[in-house]
Design a protein around this motif. Structure first.
Motif, PDB file in Angstrom:
ATOM      1  N   GLN A 213       0.848  -0.782  -0.108  1.00  0.00           N
ATOM      2  CA  GLN A 213       0.136  -0.134  -0.150  1.00  0.00           C
ATOM      3  C   GLN A 213       1.110   0.986   0.339  1.00  0.00           C
ATOM      4  O   GLN A 213       1.510   1.128   0.883  1.00  0.00           O
ATOM      5  CB  GLN A 213      -0.966   0.390   0.968  1.00  0.00           C
ATOM      6  CG  GLN A 213      -0.278   0.253   2.790  1.00  0.00           C
ATOM      7  CD  GLN A 213      -1.090  -0.009   3.976  1.00  0.00           C
ATOM      8  OE1 GLN A 213      -1.412  -0.706   4.735  1.00  0.00           O
ATOM      9  NE2 GLN A 213      -2.145   0.966   3.634  1.00  0.00           N
ATOM     10  N   LYS A 250      -5.036   2.018   0.154  1.00  0.00           N
ATOM     11  CA  LYS A 250      -6.254   1.371   0.677  1.00  0.00           C
ATOM     12  C   LYS A 250      -4.991  -0.161   0.721  1.00  0.00           C
ATOM     13  O   LYS A 250      -4.956  -0.658   1.693  1.00  0.00           O
ATOM     14  CB  LYS A 250      -7.333   1.237   0.566  1.00  0.00           C
ATOM     15  CG  LYS A 250      -8.353   2.245   0.522  1.00  0.00           C
ATOM     16  CD  LYS A 250      -9.633   1.564  -0.284  1.00  0.00           C
ATOM     17  CE  LYS A 250     -10.497   3.027   0.671  1.00  0.00           C
ATOM     18  NZ  LYS A 250     -11.847   2.259  -0.528  1.00  0.00           N
ATOM     19  N   HIS A 251      -5.220  -0.514  -0.907  1.00  0.00           N
ATOM     20  CA  HIS A 251      -3.974  -1.397  -0.966  1.00  0.00           C
ATOM     21  C   HIS A 251      -3.256  -1.344  -2.660  1.00  0.00           C
ATOM     22  O   HIS A 251      -4.293  -1.222  -3.410  1.00  0.00           O
ATOM     23  CB  HIS A 251      -4.967  -2.731  -1.226  1.00  0.00           C
ATOM     24  CG  HIS A 251      -4.554  -4.057  -1.708  1.00  0.00           C
ATOM     25  ND1 HIS A 251      -3.605  -4.603  -0.913  1.00  0.00           N
ATOM     26  CD2 HIS A 251      -4.753  -4.485  -3.028  1.00  0.00           C
ATOM     27  CE1 HIS A 251      -3.290  -5.053  -1.522  1.00  0.00           C
ATOM     28  NE2 HIS A 251      -4.308  -6.149  -2.906  1.00  0.00           N
TER      29      HIS A 251
END
Length: 723
Positions: A213, A250-251
């Motif tokens: 991330q 977030k990712h």
């Protein structure tokens, strides 16, 4: 299987002969004295017979003799038949020349003779055939853990894994890191937590491909790595934008990243670090404001990182750092050379035929693809430690160590090619510009300026995808120089050294280009895409009153970075000038009247630095041919030669060339440039700029070799403003 002769070869015998022959004092390498050679087979015919009988080393020698490769001949170098195979050379000789003159001999040395003493390493076996001195080479290798030494010399290069992602390769990288941290306290800045960049890629604590991330750091402390790479096609580069920023925080899916990024993440994890800075991920690519903010900090980002991972050979982000090198089908004779003549059974030294164009340290760093990219220069110059992923092995660079995984190191003949500037630990102290400027000596300032010009010469040879990055891509190095000298930056030059800096020249005008969009004033090297050079070594001449006076300069920056892009600028000089006539054609057709004592002398000077009678002219672009002075303007009547009026503006004396015993006048004794003295002067070639204001543009550089008193009436005092 080895024949009886090959089985008796040993490091002990070969090193002993080398030392006894005093070969260490002999250079170049093909001048090794006869005493350094150990007799092998008595003839080439016997070698072939032994090879056919199953001797592996004789078979490799025979195979090498049939290959086309460079070889050497002692004596008359003109008779050397480069790139002919040894066997073809033998076949071309008369029978009486070959008969009895093809005995083989073996010598141990280094792949570079200077390394024998400077690095105390012997890594090459040389086999020569007969008095013709036709030679073939073999590389000696051994396991890293053996660290073989004999007679005070390290023996062989290290065996390396063809898999750059193997445990063995990562262990080498880790050992370099440990050595730097534990043994380089006096040369290298230690790895310690520092303020993280505004954004970093958090690769997680695990070694598997998850938990990725983007992290907005808000000034927190930590240790991070950086990536130096060539983007290639921007379409293939994963980028963070204002639109996907929240998702990246977030990712980030590991598989969505290009190969270079994936490998950089894997390397970061394997080396035991958590944070990684990659430009396209950590700078918002659709925000000019974010880019300008990051570009100001770019130098510090690389300088403060624990380690820079360099994708040395990848031409784009889809290239692999971690890869398996496809080795050529060259047999390796493992454990085939004894250490001691006594015949011990343990043979840790292997023999391998040397490839014709084998990668060496200089190929992995100085001549790599990454070394052709503009942004990568400051990334290398500012990074404390660099781990290079090359074509076939890893390379390492810090202030205390520069080497390849196989043990190759620079020697005194090529170490200057690896030169890079970076601060010494004592220079890293957070000094204010004023305190730095107050404490710097003139000689130290001159040393810094010479270093800057060396960097510019290297930088000018590199390529940029975005032309407007010319100044921003080196702004980090410029910021460091400003910190160390306290000087003011002027579109790629320095205020206190402007008279020298203005005299840069374009080395290859036919390859130079001036972008249509404004990028820098014409008097700045940054205005051109060209290979430039500056006479920084010719700086020991004291100032004279006819040197130009810097009246003033003004610069408007294109952004917030004081070392970045420029929107406009000018410089005003007061000094001596004389009119010139540029002729685009055959100067002999001009029929220009001149008087070398009372008129304006003709400079018969070809462009691109070709010497004329009195001067060398270097035009900034290729559409120039000849330049000359004139007494009368009837050349304007000759249509074929298309004359153009220019101005030559004297900037400074570069080199004094007086007679032996001649006293050099002091500046107060020379109120004009017309004293009777031979000298070398640097001048700018100027063209009147279009517009209402009396402004000039630089179009070239000219160096004159003359006695200025002969042309007293040519010079006039003037003030010019160059844009």
């Amino acid at each position: 299987m080895l024949c009886e002769i090959c089985d008796q070869l040993s490091v002990e015998k070969l090193v002993g002969l080398f030392i006894d022959s005093d070969a260490k004092r002999t250079a170049p390498y093909y001048r090794l004295p006869d005493g350094a050679w150990l007799p092998h087979h008595s003839s080439y015919k016997n070698l072939v017979a032994s090879a056919k009988n199953g001797c592996e080393f004789c078979n490799e020698i025979w195979a090498s003799c049939k290959l086309s490769r460079h070889h050497y001949r002692q004596g008359d170098g003109a008779k050397t038949r480069d790139y002919d195979s040894v066997e073809k050379v033998l076949q071309s000789l008369e029978p009486e020349d070959v008969s009895g003159n093809t005995q083989l001999e073996v010598c141990i040395t280094s792949s570079r003779i200077a390394s024998v003493e400077s690095k105390r390493r012997m890594d090459t076996l040389v086999v020569r055939v007969g008095r013709f001195d036709l030679v073939v080479e073999f590389k000696l290798t051994c396991p890293r853990e053996e660290n073989l030494r004999f007679g005070g010399y390290r023996i062989g290069r290290y065996d390396i894994s063809p898999d750059l992602g193997s445990d063995a390769s990562f262990n080498v990288a880790k050992s370099w890191l440990s050595t730097c941290q534990e043994q380089h306290q006096e040369t290298c800045v230690p790895i310690q937590p520092t303020t993280l960049p505004d954004r970093v890629l958090d690769v997680g604590n695990s070694k598997v491909s998850k938990d990725l991330q983007l992290l907005e750091t808000s000034g927190t402390q930590g240790v991070y790595l950086t990536l130096s790479h060539s983007w290639g096609d921007p379409a293939g580069v994963l980028q963070t934008t204002t639109q996907n920023l929240s998702q990246m925080i977030k990712h980030i899916e590991f598989t969505t990243m290009p190969n270079t990024f994936q490998d950089a993440v894997t390397i970061t994890r394997k080396l035991g670090y958590r944070y990684l800075w990659i430009d396209s991920l950590c700078i918002l690519q659709d925000s000019r404001t974010d880019w300008e903010t990051a570009s100001v900090k770019m130098g510090d980002i690389y300088k403060d990182s624990a380690l820079t991972i360099a994708a040395a050979v990848s031409t784009g982000s889809n290239g692999n750092l971690i890869h398996v090198y496809e080795q050529p089908p060259v047999p390796i004779l493992h454990n085939s050379l004894k250490l001691n003549a006594s015949g011990d059974s343990h043979r840790p030294v292997s023999i391998r035929r040397k490839e014709k164009y084998e990668d060496e340290l200089i190929d992995g760093i100085v001549k790599s693809h990454l070394a052709t990219r503009g942004w990568a220069l400051q990334e290398r110059y500012l990074s404390e430690r660099i781990l290079y992923y090359g074509k076939r092995q890893l390379y390492w660079e810090c202030r205390g160590l520069l080497c390849a995984a196989d043990g190759d190191e620079p020697d005194k003949y090529n170490e200057n090619q690896f030169w890079r500037w970076h601060n010494r630990p004592q220079d890293i102290q957070k000094l204010t510009p004023n305190s730095t400027a107050a404490g710097i000596t003139p000689s130290k300032y001159m040393e810094f300026c010479s270093t800057w010009y060396s960097i510019l010469e290297q930088y000018s040879k590199r390529n940029l995808t975005v032309a407007s990055d010319k100044l921003p891509a080196i702004s980090g190095v410029a910021a460091q120089f400003a910190h160390l000298t306290g000087d003011k930056y002027v579109a790629g030059l320095w205020e206190r050294d402007l008279r020298v800096g203005l005299l840069w020249r374009c080395e290859e005008p036919k390859n130079s280009r001036r972008p249509r969009e404004f990028r820098a004033p014409t008097w700045s090297w940054a205005a051109l895409d060209a290979e430039i050079s500056l006479g920084y070594s010719e700086r020991n001449v004291g100032g004279t009153l006819h040197d130009a006076e810097i009246v003033g300069w003004d610069m408007k920056m294109a952004g917030r970075d004081p070392f970045g892009g420029v929107e406009s600028g000018h410089i005003t000089l007061n000094g001596y000038s004389w009119p010139l006539l540029k002729i685009d054609g055959d100067i002999s057709k001009a029929d220009i009247e001149h008087d070398v004592y009372f008129g304006h002398p003709i400079f018969d000077v070809a462009s691109e630095g070709n010497s004329g009678d009195m001067a060398d002219a270097y035009f900034d672009t290729a559409n120039q041919r000849f330049i000359c002075g004139w007494k009368e303007t009837k050349a304007d009547e000759i249509v074929e030669i298309r004359p153009e009026s220019l101005t030559l503006f004297l900037v400074r004396m570069i080199v004094a060339i007086g007679y032996t015993g001649e006293r050099i006048p002091d500046p107060e004794e020379t109120d004009t440039p017309h004293f009777n003295r031979h000298a070398h002067y640097g001048a700018l070639i100027l063209r009147a700029a279009s517009g209402d204001m009396p402004l000039y543009e630089r179009v070239g550089y000219l160096s004159m070799y003359c006695t200025l008193s002969r042309y007293e009436k040519a010079w006039t005092k003037s003030t010019v403003t160059i844009v």
